[in-house]
Design a protein around this motif. Structure first.
Motif, PDB file in Angstrom:
ATOM      1  N   VAL A  34       0.849  -1.196   0.000  1.00  0.00           N
ATOM      2  CA  VAL A  34       0.000   0.000   0.000  1.00  0.00           C
ATOM      3  C   VAL A  34       0.883   1.244   0.000  1.00  0.00           C
ATOM      4  CG1 VAL A  34      -1.733   1.318   1.302  1.00  0.00           C
ATOM      5  CG2 VAL A  34      -1.910  -1.184   1.135  1.00  0.00           C
ATOM      6  N   ARG A  35       1.916   1.233   0.816  1.00  0.00           N
ATOM      7  CA  ARG A  35       2.848   2.372   0.848  1.00  0.00           C
ATOM      8  C   ARG A  35       3.583   2.526  -0.489  1.00  0.00           C
ATOM      9  NH1 ARG A  35       3.638   4.575   5.938  1.00  0.00           N
ATOM     10  NH2 ARG A  35       2.791   3.357   7.642  1.00  0.00           N
ATOM     11  N   ALA A  36       3.875   1.416  -1.136  1.00  0.00           N
ATOM     12  CA  ALA A  36       4.508   1.486  -2.459  1.00  0.00           C
ATOM     13  C   ALA A  36       3.561   2.130  -3.467  1.00  0.00           C
ATOM     14  CB  ALA A  36       4.919   0.087  -2.923  1.00  0.00           C
ATOM     15  N   LEU A  37       2.290   1.756  -3.424  1.00  0.00           N
ATOM     16  CA  LEU A  37       1.303   2.391  -4.313  1.00  0.00           C
ATOM     17  C   LEU A  37       1.157   3.872  -4.007  1.00  0.00           C
ATOM     18  CD1 LEU A  37      -1.451  -0.385  -4.440  1.00  0.00           C
ATOM     19  CD2 LEU A  37       0.026   0.372  -6.322  1.00  0.00           C
ATOM     20  N   VAL A  38       1.181   4.224  -2.728  1.00  0.00           N
ATOM     21  CA  VAL A  38       1.118   5.640  -2.344  1.00  0.00           C
ATOM     22  C   VAL A  38       2.323   6.382  -2.907  1.00  0.00           C
ATOM     23  CG1 VAL A  38       1.236   7.248  -0.390  1.00  0.00           C
ATOM     24  CG2 VAL A  38      -0.303   5.284  -0.294  1.00  0.00           C
TER      25      VAL A  38
ATOM     26  N   ALA B 142      10.061   0.016   1.637  1.00  0.00           N
ATOM     27  CA  ALA B 142      10.749  -0.796   2.647  1.00  0.00           C
ATOM     28  C   ALA B 142      11.903  -0.016   3.269  1.00  0.00           C
ATOM     29  CB  ALA B 142      11.255  -2.093   2.027  1.00  0.00           C
ATOM     30  N   VAL B 143      12.659   0.686   2.442  1.00  0.00           N
ATOM     31  CA  VAL B 143      13.802   1.454   2.950  1.00  0.00           C
ATOM     32  C   VAL B 143      13.334   2.619   3.819  1.00  0.00           C
ATOM     33  CG1 VAL B 143      15.727   2.953   2.261  1.00  0.00           C
ATOM     34  CG2 VAL B 143      15.399   0.732   1.148  1.00  0.00           C
TER      35      VAL B 143
ATOM     36  N   PHE C 124      12.838  10.568   4.083  1.00  0.00           N
ATOM     37  CA  PHE C 124      12.371  10.473   2.697  1.00  0.00           C
ATOM     38  C   PHE C 124      13.518  10.806   1.732  1.00  0.00           C
ATOM     39  CE2 PHE C 124       9.853  11.905  -1.016  1.00  0.00           C
ATOM     40  CZ  PHE C 124       8.900  10.909  -1.076  1.00  0.00           C
ATOM     41  N   ALA C 125      14.243  11.888   2.027  1.00  0.00           N
ATOM     42  CA  ALA C 125      15.361  12.301   1.170  1.00  0.00           C
ATOM     43  C   ALA C 125      16.494  11.276   1.209  1.00  0.00           C
ATOM     44  CB  ALA C 125      15.864  13.672   1.597  1.00  0.00           C
ATOM     45  N   LEU C 126      16.759  10.733   2.371  1.00  0.00           N
ATOM     46  CA  LEU C 126      17.816   9.731   2.491  1.00  0.00           C
ATOM     47  C   LEU C 126      17.477   8.480   1.682  1.00  0.00           C
ATOM     48  CD1 LEU C 126      20.507   8.970   3.746  1.00  0.00           C
ATOM     49  CD2 LEU C 126      19.286   8.240   5.796  1.00  0.00           C
ATOM     50  N   ALA C 127      16.221   8.064   1.720  1.00  0.00           N
ATOM     51  CA  ALA C 127      15.798   6.907   0.923  1.00  0.00           C
ATOM     52  C   ALA C 127      15.984   7.190  -0.564  1.00  0.00           C
ATOM     53  CB  ALA C 127      14.344   6.549   1.221  1.00  0.00           C
TER      54      ALA C 127
END
Length: 143
Positions: free
Chosen positions: A13-17, A41-42, A87-90
């Motif tokens: 779900v987070r990947a789709l978001v 995941a990261v 978020f930026a680090l990922a």
């Protein structure tokens, strides 16, 4: 529902978001669903591993600017700063996940990603508050 199962249900779900966020004009680019899965995941892993160290680094400036927690909006801003950093680090770590406009894309992307994730996961009954990172964020004071 166990934490591991909940996380496994939240992950796609987070990947789709993240793909939705990349479709918006925010400067966030994700090459594919596979990259979105890895990125989600990261982001979760970084959140689990780095929330406490980031809070430790930001503790003194937070304590000064929020008057020791008396000014609640300052605490909210520091939590958002941590979200943007993760978020930026990922994006920096993952090939195929880019922030075209740098800090602006990181801020906008992180805010929309976190907000949409909370709304969609809440609608699906996959409570965000049960995740390890948000438990750390809500139970560990910044200072």
């Amino acid at each position: 529902m166990g934490f591991s199962l909940l996380w496994l249900l939240q992950w796609p779900v987070r990947a789709l978001v993240l793909l939705i966020v990349s479709a918006l004009p925010l400067g966030v680019e994700v090459d594919s669903f596979g990259v979105a899965l890895l990125s989600a995941a990261v982001i979760g892993l970084l959140g689990t591993l780095l929330v406490l160290p980031l809070k430790a680094v930001l503790a003194l400036p937070w304590a000064i600017t929020s008057l020791g927690g008396l000014i609640a909006p300052v605490t909210w801003l520091y939590n958002w700063l941590i979200t943007v950093i993760l978020f930026a680090l990922a994006a920096w770590l993952i090939h195929g996940f880019r922030l075209r406009n740098g800090v602006v894309s990181a801020v906008l992307g992180a805010v929309v990603y976190a907000g949409l994730s909370a709304v969609i996961l809440g609608m699906l009954g996959l409570e965000v508050s049960a995740t390890r990172a948000s438990l750390l964020m809500s139970t560990t004071p910044l200072g």
